[in-house]
Design a protein around this motif. Sequence first.
Motif, PDB file in Angstrom:
ATOM      1  N   ALA A 623       0.910  -1.299   0.024  1.00 12.01           N
ATOM      2  CA  ALA A 623      -0.007   0.142  -0.135  1.00 12.01           C
ATOM      3  C   ALA A 623       0.751   1.527  -0.133  1.00 12.01           C
ATOM      4  O   ALA A 623       0.608   2.276  -0.657  1.00 12.01           O
ATOM      5  CB  ALA A 623      -1.071  -0.147   1.615  1.00 12.01           C
ATOM      6  N   ILE A 624       2.281   1.378   0.595  1.00 14.07           N
ATOM      7  CA  ILE A 624       3.181   2.442   1.209  1.00 14.07           C
ATOM      8  C   ILE A 624       3.367   3.083  -0.630  1.00 14.07           C
ATOM      9  O   ILE A 624       3.367   3.726  -1.218  1.00 14.07           O
ATOM     10  CB  ILE A 624       3.605   2.482   2.161  1.00 14.07           C
ATOM     11  N   LEU A 625       3.701   1.279  -1.243  1.00 18.71           N
ATOM     12  CA  LEU A 625       4.605   1.775  -2.806  1.00 18.71           C
ATOM     13  C   LEU A 625       3.635   2.297  -3.835  1.00 18.71           C
ATOM     14  O   LEU A 625       4.391   2.825  -4.167  1.00 18.71           O
ATOM     15  CB  LEU A 625       4.646   0.535  -3.230  1.00 18.71           C
ATOM     16  N   GLY A 626       3.043   1.421  -3.559  1.00 21.36           N
ATOM     17  CA  GLY A 626       1.643   1.851  -4.616  1.00 21.36           C
ATOM     18  C   GLY A 626       1.088   3.728  -4.405  1.00 21.36           C
ATOM     19  O   GLY A 626       0.850   4.289  -5.586  1.00 21.36           O
ATOM     20  N   PHE A 627       0.713   3.652  -3.231  1.00 15.66           N
ATOM     21  CA  PHE A 627       0.035   5.137  -2.719  1.00 15.66           C
ATOM     22  C   PHE A 627       1.571   5.928  -3.135  1.00 15.66           C
ATOM     23  O   PHE A 627       1.526   7.060  -3.968  1.00 15.66           O
ATOM     24  CB  PHE A 627       0.017   5.667  -1.472  1.00 15.66           C
ATOM     25  N   THR A 628       2.543   5.871  -2.810  1.00 16.53           N
ATOM     26  CA  THR A 628       4.015   6.719  -3.132  1.00 16.53           C
ATOM     27  C   THR A 628       3.812   6.565  -4.469  1.00 16.53           C
ATOM     28  O   THR A 628       4.287   8.203  -4.694  1.00 16.53           O
ATOM     29  CB  THR A 628       4.952   6.522  -2.081  1.00 16.53           C
ATOM     30  N   GLU A 629       3.760   5.621  -5.198  1.00 13.97           N
ATOM     31  CA  GLU A 629       3.842   6.021  -6.469  1.00 13.97           C
ATOM     32  C   GLU A 629       3.138   6.680  -7.445  1.00 13.97           C
ATOM     33  O   GLU A 629       3.147   7.488  -8.426  1.00 13.97           O
ATOM     34  CB  GLU A 629       4.208   4.037  -7.716  1.00 13.97           C
ATOM     35  N   LEU A 630       1.883   6.465  -6.670  1.00 18.37           N
ATOM     36  CA  LEU A 630       0.527   7.395  -7.429  1.00 18.37           C
ATOM     37  C   LEU A 630       0.675   8.530  -7.408  1.00 18.37           C
ATOM     38  O   LEU A 630       0.576   9.753  -8.124  1.00 18.37           O
ATOM     39  CB  LEU A 630      -0.602   6.709  -6.832  1.00 18.37           C
ATOM     40  N   LEU A 631       1.277   9.215  -6.318  1.00 18.40           N
ATOM     41  CA  LEU A 631       1.726  10.497  -5.626  1.00 18.40           C
ATOM     42  C   LEU A 631       2.978  11.346  -6.697  1.00 18.40           C
ATOM     43  O   LEU A 631       2.593  12.500  -7.157  1.00 18.40           O
ATOM     44  CB  LEU A 631       1.984  10.361  -4.526  1.00 18.40           C
ATOM     45  N   GLN A 632       3.642   9.836  -6.857  1.00 18.73           N
ATOM     46  CA  GLN A 632       4.958  10.409  -7.897  1.00 18.73           C
ATOM     47  C   GLN A 632       4.638  10.910  -9.497  1.00 18.73           C
ATOM     48  O   GLN A 632       4.635  11.800  -9.780  1.00 18.73           O
ATOM     49  CB  GLN A 632       6.101   9.905  -7.741  1.00 18.73           C
ATOM     50  N   LYS A 633       3.785  10.188  -9.446  1.00 16.11           N
ATOM     51  CA  LYS A 633       3.451   9.346 -11.692  1.00 16.11           C
ATOM     52  C   LYS A 633       2.388  11.381 -11.611  1.00 16.11           C
ATOM     53  O   LYS A 633       2.098  11.874 -11.809  1.00 16.11           O
ATOM     54  CB  LYS A 633       2.807   8.729 -11.977  1.00 16.11           C
ATOM     55  N   ARG A 634       1.616  11.535 -10.713  1.00 19.80           N
ATOM     56  CA  ARG A 634       0.607  12.091 -11.769  1.00 19.80           C
ATOM     57  C   ARG A 634      -0.312  13.571  -9.609  1.00 19.80           C
ATOM     58  O   ARG A 634      -0.942  13.671  -9.815  1.00 19.80           O
ATOM     59  CB  ARG A 634      -1.133  10.923 -10.598  1.00 19.80           C
ATOM     60  N   TRP A 635       0.932  13.424  -9.154  1.00 18.35           N
ATOM     61  CA  TRP A 635       0.911  14.795  -8.277  1.00 18.35           C
ATOM     62  C   TRP A 635       0.687  15.897  -9.147  1.00 18.35           C
ATOM     63  O   TRP A 635      -0.663  16.931  -8.021  1.00 18.35           O
ATOM     64  CB  TRP A 635       2.591  14.945  -7.982  1.00 18.35           C
ATOM     65  N   THR A 636       0.675  16.373 -10.048  1.00 24.17           N
ATOM     66  CA  THR A 636       0.728  17.382 -10.852  1.00 24.17           C
ATOM     67  C   THR A 636      -0.816  17.327 -10.646  1.00 24.17           C
ATOM     68  O   THR A 636      -1.942  18.359 -11.010  1.00 24.17           O
ATOM     69  CB  THR A 636       1.209  18.107 -11.704  1.00 24.17           C
ATOM     70  N   ARG A 637      -1.925  16.103 -11.599  1.00 25.22           N
ATOM     71  CA  ARG A 637      -3.267  15.954 -12.075  1.00 25.22           C
ATOM     72  C   ARG A 637      -3.831  16.102 -10.396  1.00 25.22           C
ATOM     73  O   ARG A 637      -5.124  15.562 -10.843  1.00 25.22           O
ATOM     74  CB  ARG A 637      -2.921  14.854 -12.590  1.00 25.22           C
ATOM     75  N   LEU A 638      -3.203  15.405  -8.963  1.00 24.40           N
ATOM     76  CA  LEU A 638      -4.277  15.084  -8.282  1.00 24.40           C
ATOM     77  C   LEU A 638      -4.779  16.474  -7.857  1.00 24.40           C
ATOM     78  O   LEU A 638      -3.642  17.276  -7.367  1.00 24.40           O
ATOM     79  CB  LEU A 638      -4.074  14.236  -6.998  1.00 24.40           C
ATOM     80  N   ASP A 639      -5.569  16.723  -6.787  1.00 26.05           N
ATOM     81  CA  ASP A 639      -5.832  18.032  -6.158  1.00 26.05           C
ATOM     82  C   ASP A 639      -5.628  17.822  -4.891  1.00 26.05           C
ATOM     83  O   ASP A 639      -4.877  16.629  -4.650  1.00 26.05           O
ATOM     84  CB  ASP A 639      -7.454  18.189  -6.117  1.00 26.05           C
ATOM     85  N   ASP A 640      -5.881  18.473  -4.388  1.00 23.27           N
ATOM     86  CA  ASP A 640      -5.547  18.571  -2.735  1.00 23.27           C
ATOM     87  C   ASP A 640      -6.136  17.307  -1.834  1.00 23.27           C
ATOM     88  O   ASP A 640      -5.222  16.349  -1.000  1.00 23.27           O
ATOM     89  CB  ASP A 640      -4.984  19.799  -1.773  1.00 23.27           C
ATOM     90  N   GLY A 641      -7.702  17.120  -2.057  1.00 23.57           N
ATOM     91  CA  GLY A 641      -7.719  16.677  -0.998  1.00 23.57           C
ATOM     92  C   GLY A 641      -7.055  14.946  -1.808  1.00 23.57           C
ATOM     93  O   GLY A 641      -7.339  14.219  -0.515  1.00 23.57           O
ATOM     94  N   LYS A 642      -7.316  15.017  -2.516  1.00 21.96           N
ATOM     95  CA  LYS A 642      -6.859  12.924  -3.530  1.00 21.96           C
ATOM     96  C   LYS A 642      -5.681  12.529  -2.383  1.00 21.96           C
ATOM     97  O   LYS A 642      -5.119  12.282  -2.598  1.00 21.96           O
ATOM     98  CB  LYS A 642      -6.639  12.691  -5.084  1.00 21.96           C
ATOM     99  N   ARG A 643      -4.601  14.141  -3.257  1.00 24.80           N
ATOM    100  CA  ARG A 643      -3.040  13.834  -2.659  1.00 24.80           C
ATOM    101  C   ARG A 643      -3.234  13.942  -0.525  1.00 24.80           C
ATOM    102  O   ARG A 643      -2.665  12.934  -0.498  1.00 24.80           O
ATOM    103  CB  ARG A 643      -2.673  15.289  -2.724  1.00 24.80           C
ATOM    104  N   LEU A 644      -4.242  14.668   0.209  1.00 22.37           N
ATOM    105  CA  LEU A 644      -3.941  13.892   1.334  1.00 22.37           C
ATOM    106  C   LEU A 644      -4.460  12.742   1.540  1.00 22.37           C
ATOM    107  O   LEU A 644      -4.731  12.268   2.439  1.00 22.37           O
ATOM    108  CB  LEU A 644      -5.135  15.308   1.590  1.00 22.37           C
ATOM    109  N   GLU A 645      -5.858  11.945   1.087  1.00 29.58           N
ATOM    110  CA  GLU A 645      -6.240  11.206   0.980  1.00 29.58           C
ATOM    111  C   GLU A 645      -4.783   9.625   0.701  1.00 29.58           C
ATOM    112  O   GLU A 645      -5.134   8.943   1.476  1.00 29.58           O
ATOM    113  CB  GLU A 645      -7.357  10.189   0.592  1.00 29.58           C
ATOM    114  N   ALA A 646      -4.270  10.114  -0.571  1.00 26.99           N
ATOM    115  CA  ALA A 646      -3.036   9.303  -0.744  1.00 26.99           C
ATOM    116  C   ALA A 646      -2.101   9.347   0.308  1.00 26.99           C
ATOM    117  O   ALA A 646      -1.779   8.062   0.953  1.00 26.99           O
ATOM    118  CB  ALA A 646      -2.512   9.582  -1.759  1.00 26.99           C
TER     119      ALA A 646
END
Length: 830
Positions: A623-646
């Motif tokens: 889970a840690i690796l998955g959400f970390t990779e999600l943030l790295q790849k889609r940081w700019t496309r995620l809003d603050d709410g999605k980032r906080l959830e991840a």
Amino acid sequence: NGISFPIELTFVRVPGSEPGTLLAGARDITKRQRAEQALQESEERYRNLVETTQDGILQIDSMGYITHVNEQMAGLLGYSVEEMLGTSVFAYIWHTGRATMQANLEQRVDTGHLGENIVNRFELELLHKNGAHLWVLVSMTSIFDRSRRYAGSLAMVTDITDRKRTEAALQTSEERLRTVVANVPLILWAVDADGIFTVYEGTGLRHFNLEPGMHVGDSIWHVLRDFPEIAADVRRAFAGEDMVAVREVGGRVIETRHTLLRGKDGAVSGLIGVATDFTEQKRAGEERARLAAIVDSSEDAITTASLDGILQSWNAGAERLFGYTAAEAIGRPAAILEPPDRPREIADILMRLKEGERISNFETVRVAKTGSTIDISLAVSPVIDDTGRIIGASSIDRDITERKQAQREAEHARRVAEELAQLREERAREAQAMADVGASISSVLEPSELYHRVLEQVARIVPCDYADIRGYEDGWVTSIASWGEPCYAPGTRLFPLVDDQGRWLPSAHDKVVYVSDTNEEANWIAVPPRNEEAHVRSMITVPLIVDDEPIGSFTVSSRTPNFYSDHHIQLVTALAGRAMQALRNARLFAAEQERARAAEELAQVQNDFVAAASHELRTPLTAILGFTELLQKRWTRLDDGKRLEAVGRIAHAANRQLRLVEDLLLLNRLDNESLIAQSQPIEIASLVQQAADEVMASYREQQIDLDGPPGITVQADPSRFLQIVANLLDNAAKYSPEGSAVRASWGVEGKSAVLRVQDHGSGIPEQDHECLFRRFGRVPGSRMREGHVGTGLGLYLGRQLARAMGGDLDLETTSSEGSIFRLKLAYVPV
């Protein structure tokens, strides 16, 4: 001629004649009156005769019934006249004479119609009223009526009982005399004045080949021509001399007696001679003398006694054997020779002798004058007089003391040899049995089977009514296995191992104990509750000590007191030693099996733990690796709410992985005994809420209901408390079906604060309760929510942490609808 005579007048009125005219007829009745008077006088004489005669008179009818009886007849039979009238005459006749009377009556009936009178005289045996018999002479005549028909009989009865007795006695006397003459060896003769034999009788004649009566009519001088001495005796007797002489004639000893007979005028009318044969008496006398010499010289004791047991003769052998002189013994009871333990033996022997029994080779014991006992063999014979009557007993007593002693010694030697042979056989049998025991139990490693085999083998070798093996458990003596009655189920508590009152306990000893008789043990009955020993009288108890540890006792018992010997104690001790060695082997084998099983279980647990730990570590890490990779790849496309959830998901996964690592570190501290709990007062409501939030974050849509008042404070380490509660909630969510609620409630009970966590799982079998709280312990076959595994450490660590903080964790209840776990900690009042 002026002679008066009686007439009978008859008057008849003549028909047609003038009134008062009568015709008279006269009949001379002189003869009739004379006949009537003669009959009356005859009857009167008959009555006088009947009443005055001393004889009995009976009148009976043709059927034999009594129509008249006089007083003398009634008195003769002991009845009254009234009792006899109308009864049958046969009732008074003894059965042997009834046929005679019946024949007499039938003859009179048969001839009575002819008017023929029969007069009979015969003897009858009558019965008195008291049952006595009496003889009578009956003179019977017939009675006819006026038409000369037979009407009955008249009998005159004369008592001849005395005469019959005299005749019987005379007949008996004559018979005896004839018997004596016929059996006594006499020769009896009589001659007239001319010397001619008129009597020539006697059984003694047979000794000279002569016959009775053969010389009657012969001259005595001719018969005695070859016996001049006897002829000389006869001449002297004829000369008036009383002659008694003893002569030897034809090899026999004869005593002759002659008596001269004289007529009324004093002239010699003849001579009577009697010759008595004394040959047998002489020989008997010589035999008696010879026997007396034998008796006197015999080494055996020869005595005689009367039938009432009084000693009458006593030979020299009796003096030597018993020590009494003849003067001391004769006249005293033979019972002086009886030992005290054989009373009335001599009296019983005499009684058997009276009944015709002969006694020979009868072995018994007699007592000498000195009081010493003598073994004897005796033969007892009856002493018979001339009439053949037993009048005493003759006893020959032979001393068999030496023979009996030799027999006793031989018997003793035989018994010793048999006992030795039996002992050797028993020892060989015991040795073989011991070998069988060793072979039988050495191959058995299962304790329960071992115990029963030991008891079966013991019952073969040592005689007993009851045998058992007992164990020591929690201060009690318990039944492990038993043989005989009564039997107790394994594990039954029998009695306390230690008794504060000092009473005797048969299994609480560290050495072999033999009780010869339980009735002699002062405190035996007082030991409760020793029901199984109620009938035991003797017993052997051997302690079972394995690896210097007393684990129980081995006991054999008997209902007979003083039953066991030292050899039995040795056997039981040896058997117990074999049993202890077998138990030691079984223990080692069981321990080895337990170690192997534990090692196998540990290996399996470790494998399961490695797999579970890998899964538990991999899941949050993924889970840690998955959400970390999600943030790295889609940081700019995620809003603050999605980032906080991840970021929150990453933090939750990291916390879960941190708890697992802490569990592992805590497990290591427990192994190293370095666990330290920082206890302090904490309020539990917020910490329970925090643990619930963490668990609900891991199990989507999992509902956790919290029920408890705020402000309850306990003495605990906050982090350890949070770790325990989180593990309990996580465990409840993991085993509850999706959609079900987990409930956590708390409150105060006494001096403790109690937290309960309830799930809706399938329940936990009773045999697996303790398994839950062991390291890596999990219930086999339990259903866990999909995608989750367990390490088997949560409940184990939870209990250890709770106990480190002075509390406890356990399973309060379980059913098919779920389980409730309870955490107890010290309550701190605010």
